[in-house]
Design a protein around this motif. Structure first.
Motif, short mmCIF file in Angstrom:
data_model
loop_
_atom_site.label_atom_id
_atom_site.label_comp_id
_atom_site.label_asym_id
_atom_site.label_seq_id
_atom_site.Cartn_x
_atom_site.Cartn_y
_atom_site.Cartn_z
N THR A 160 83.98 -2.98 40.81
CA THR A 160 83.03 -3.44 40.70
C THR A 160 83.05 -5.01 40.88
OG1 THR A 160 83.28 -3.98 38.29
CG2 THR A 160 82.56 -2.01 38.95
N LEU A 161 82.08 -5.74 40.98
CA LEU A 161 82.01 -7.20 41.18
C LEU A 161 82.70 -7.87 40.23
CD1 LEU A 161 78.62 -7.97 42.87
CD2 LEU A 161 80.76 -8.31 43.90
N GLU A 162 82.40 -7.44 38.85
CA GLU A 162 83.22 -8.11 37.67
C GLU A 162 84.46 -7.84 37.90
OE1 GLU A 162 82.26 -6.72 33.75
OE2 GLU A 162 81.57 -8.48 33.39
N ARG A 215 81.01 -21.47 43.10
CA ARG A 215 80.91 -21.25 44.60
C ARG A 215 81.62 -22.17 45.76
NH1 ARG A 215 77.79 -23.28 48.39
NH2 ARG A 215 76.92 -25.29 47.24
N TYR A 235 80.64 -16.41 36.97
CA TYR A 235 79.72 -16.81 38.00
C TYR A 235 79.87 -15.84 39.24
CZ TYR A 235 78.48 -20.81 34.94
OH TYR A 235 78.04 -21.49 33.89
N PRO A 269 80.14 -12.84 40.09
CA PRO A 269 79.22 -11.63 40.39
C PRO A 269 78.03 -11.82 40.72
CG PRO A 269 80.89 -11.26 38.50
CD PRO A 269 80.85 -12.45 38.97
N ASP A 270 77.32 -12.77 39.94
CA ASP A 270 75.88 -13.06 40.25
C ASP A 270 75.70 -13.95 41.54
OD1 ASP A 270 73.01 -13.35 39.13
OD2 ASP A 270 73.48 -15.38 39.48
N VAL A 323 77.32 -13.25 44.25
CA VAL A 323 77.30 -12.44 45.41
C VAL A 323 76.06 -11.76 45.32
CG1 VAL A 323 78.39 -10.30 46.04
CG2 VAL A 323 79.87 -12.05 45.27
N LYS A 324 75.62 -11.26 44.08
CA LYS A 324 74.53 -10.44 44.20
C LYS A 324 73.07 -11.50 44.79
CE LYS A 324 75.46 -7.91 39.94
NZ LYS A 324 75.59 -7.66 38.67
N SER A 325 73.39 -12.76 44.49
CA SER A 325 71.94 -13.77 44.93
C SER A 325 72.32 -13.75 46.30
CB SER A 325 72.26 -14.92 44.06
OG SER A 325 73.33 -15.53 44.26
N GLY A 326 73.39 -13.56 47.14
CA GLY A 326 73.55 -13.83 48.38
C GLY A 326 74.19 -15.30 48.81
N GLU A 384 80.24 -10.66 49.77
CA GLU A 384 81.14 -9.86 48.87
C GLU A 384 82.37 -9.91 49.79
OE1 GLU A 384 81.44 -5.80 46.59
OE2 GLU A 384 79.63 -6.38 47.69
#
Length: 760
Positions: free
Chosen positions: A44-46, A317, A336, A338-339, A341-344, A348
């Protein structure tokens, strides 16, 4: 380009420093590559961010010299490991605690990825060797390889896989406290020691239980912080960065280092932790580094204080996009990424590359096949603080001492009846033997000077010990008692200098002199009229004055570690011959800093012929050293003679051989370090007045001589020119073969090429 390790070690130095890492250094078995690919596909990202997170070890609690930021108790840390939110623990030692933590990672986490255990083993675990700057004074990289191997044997027995060493920063301002952690002011010497220490730590097989991953630091130019101020800014040209501060890293990577640490400092306005040009374009693109990059302690979080990141999220970032793979202690990546990556905000794919680098290193040391490697209770009991390691510590300490001055008072008569007064705050002191970054050592196991002297004196009752003063403050009647002891003695040993908390991280000093209370003691003792031998304790070059500078003999003893007292006594009584050479220049005054031997001449250089008005000098002193780089005396005398060059014409793709004879003209055996320097007379970039290119240690009996040989090729004469390209230019070169960076036998040669010379 692919070269085997032996070829790398025997290549000319200039070529060696710029080679990319041998690809085979990161060769993995097919099953390891497949295993890593499979893990990344299931993470997972985490869990990915967890592998990129390094936290302080609470299973083996220790309080190292770092800010106590974000420290978690064992229960909470165990919970984080179970969730796959931690990839590395650092600065805890001990097999039992390490096994507890590894059990949780391997048995209780979803993917069972083992932890990497890291620590600051800078110059010893339990057996403490001289501080790196002191050991560099041996001018013997092989000695550093041997001591690093011993450190690795102890550190891995205590449950570590990686050390945050060697520090390979070229340090040219003695006000900077971390000078003590490196190999001094010269790029060639630092590069040789960088490679030797990496080879020593890692050994010949990374999967062996006693192989300790090296992490050369700090990438890059930390040693160039303005005014020697800790964590300060660096403002330098690309040429200076690449020519002076990058080569030691190239040397360490070519020797096989698979991790490195980004520097705290900024370079030309960009903090290293967020510098993509540095960590990706230069480190990975140009240098071919294939390992992974640590941030320094909370350095990613500090991007906010730098004024480079808006907040912690932005700092995470910036750091990961720059090329930082593992965040140390701040916790920003796990919090920070995981979020992000999810936010672009972060691709990833960038995270996957970083995780792959980390897992490849874990695979390279065999952690997936044996998660409990370096966690052996039997090894912990048998491999730490062994008699062999103590003997090596004594040898290393003895060879690290530099005899700066001797007006015939040393060595002391081994069977004489002379009365000795040991005066100063460090005579019976054990608290300041080790120096900074030796926090795993046991203070009561070190040998102080008084103990060492008593062990070799035929009649220890002839030794009188008077403290005289504290390190920084006078003591009641201290000077009076010291003077009384000096007058009653035949010779005075004055043990003065810095305490160990005056060197190291966060110990920048504006004045690099003996503390006032000790200087007053030295001046009073000198006035007693007896011969004085100064035993300096220090982690940097010092500006010496009055009763210290005018002593009949001065020994630079640094912080020598566990065997301090025995090593100093061996040298004082002639049981060993001093053979160390200065890796840093001792200035006349603090205000000369930064000072280093390979400086530029300027358009108005100081000459030896007088008329120095309107020249490049201070009004109070000229632009020279009290004791220059490479200086160091012996109890015997050496002469260099019969310098010869095989040709005065160096062809573009050939080499010339430089030979000379070194002769022991004294009455004792001893060792000398022959040093070869060059100067490019005219170039498209102004060049230093001298540059060290080669060293060779020679040990000779009285009357014995030896022919020393060096080979020089065009690559040894390269420098960074226009467009940041390494170039050599045809023209006239000076060459010196000497015993320090001053003087020596002189010759000249000309580099020729097919193309027309740009030198008129």
């Amino acid at each position: 380009m692919s070269l085997d390790r032996r070829s790398l070690l025997t290549a000319s130095l200039a070529a060696f420093l710029t080679l990319p890492i041998p690809r085979r250094a990161f060769a993995l078995a097919a099953n390891d590559v497949a295993r890593v690919d499979d893990l990344i596909s299931r993470m997972t990202l985490e869990e990915k961010a967890g592998q990129m997170t390094c936290l302080a070890d609470s299973f083996r609690p220790f309080n190292p010299p770092n800010p106590q930021v974000g420290i978690q108790d064992e229960k909470r840390l165990a919970g984080e490991i179970r969730k796959g939110r931690v990839g590395c623990l650092f600065n805890g030692i001990g097999v039992a605690g390490g096994r507890r933590a590894q059990d949780i990672a391997v048995k209780d986490s979803r993917l069972g990825i083992p932890l990497l255990f890291a620590g600051d083993v800078i110059h010893g675990l339990k057996t403490i060797f001289p501080v790196p700057l002191g050991e560099a004074a041996s001018f013997d990289p092989e000695l550093a390889r041997r001591t690093s191997r011993a450190m690795a044997v102890e550190a891995t027995a205590a449950g570590l896989h990686l050390t945050f060493a060697p520090m390979v920063d070229v340090a040219r301002d003695q006000r900077w406290g971390r000078v003590v952690e490196g190999a001094g002011e010269d790029v060639t010497l630092t590069s040789l020691f960088a490679a030797a220490r990496v080879r020593g730590f890692q050994g010949g097989d990374l999967r062996r239980d006693d192989s300790l991953l090296a992490c050369p630091k700090h990438f890059a130019a930390y040693g160039a912080v303005a005014a020697g101020l800790e964590y300060g800014n660096v403002d330098i040209s690309d040429e200076t960065l690449r020519e002076t501060h990058i080569p030691p890293f190239g040397s360490a990577f070519a020797a096989g280092a698979l991790t490195t640490m980004a520097a705290f400092n900024e370079i030309n306005g960009v903090p290293a932790t967020a510098d993509r040009e540095l960590l990706t374009d230069l480190l990975r693109g140009e240098m071919g580094f294939r390992g992974f990059v640590f941030s320094d302690y909370t350095a990613d979080e500090e991007l906010v204080a730098h004024g480079f990141a808006q907040d912690d999220r932005d700092a995470a970032r910036l750091a990961v996009l720059a090329g930082v793979d593992m965040s140390m202690q701040s916790g920003l990546f796990i919090k920070y990424l995981p979020d992000l990556v999810k936010s672009g905000a972060v691709p990833e794919g960038t995270i996957d590359v970083a995780v792959r680098r980390i897992l490849y290193v874990k695979a390279a040391i065999g952690l997936f096949d044996n998660p409990y490697r370096s966690l052996d209770e039997a090894a912990e009991k048998s491999r730490i603080a062994t008699p062999g390691h103590r003997a090596l510590a004594r040898e290393s300490a003895t060879r690290s001492v530099v005899l700066l001055k001797n007006e015939g008072v040393l060595p002391l008569a081994p069977t004489g009846r002379q009365k000795i007064a040991l005066i100063g705050p460090f005579g019976e002191d054990r608290a300041n033997l080790y120096g900074p970054w030796a926090f795993y050592g046991d203070p009561d196991k070190g040998v102080d000077i008084a103990t060492g002297l008593r062990a070799v004196m035929p009649d220890p009752s002839l030794l009188t010990i008077v403290r005289g003063c504290g390190v920084r403050k006078p003591i009641d009647d201290g000077i009076a008692k010291a003077v009384e002891a000096a007058k009653a003695a035949d010779i005075v040993l004055l043990a003065i200098g810095e305490s160990q908390d005056m060197s190291g991280e966060a110990q920048s000093r504006t004045v690099i002199e003996i503390p006032a209370a000790q200087q007053a003691l030295a001046d009073a003792v000198a006035a007693a009229g007896k011969p004085v031998v100064v035993l300096l304790r220090h982690g940097r070059a010092l500006a010496l004055h009055d009763g210290v500078a005018n002593a009949q003999a001065i020994l630079a003893t640094w912080f020598l570690g566990s065997e301090t007292g025995h090593a100093i006594a061996d040298l004082l009584f002639g049981r060993a011959d001093p053979s160390g050479k200065l890796p840093v220049s001792f200035p006349w005054e603090s205000g000369q800093e930064p000072f280093f031997y390979d400086r530029k001449s300027t358009g108005r250089p100081v000459t030896d012929n007088g008329g120095n008005e309107y020249k490049a000098r201070y009004a109070t002193t000229d632009n020279s050293a009290r004791f220059p780089f490479g200086h160091g005396l012996s109890y015997t005398q050496f002469v260099l003679e019969d310098l010869k060059l095989s040709d005065t014409a160096l062809r573009w793709d050939r080499a010339i051989e430089v030979t000379a004879r070194v002769r022991n003209t004294g009455d004792r055996p001893g060792s000398e370090v022959v040093q070869l320097y060059t100067r490019d007379r005219v170039a498209s970039r102004t060049r230093p007045i001298r540059e060290l290119k080669r060293i060779e240690r020679v040990t000779l009996s009285p009357g014995q001589s030896k022919l020393v040989r060096f080979s020089l090729s065009r690559t040894d004469l390269e420098f960074v020119g226009s467009g940041n390209k390494r170039i050599a230019e045809p023209g006239l070169f000076d060459l010196w073969l000497g015993q320090s960076s001053q003087g020596g036998l002189h010759a000249q040669f000309t580099l020729y090429a097919e193309q027309p010379s740009r030198k008129g």
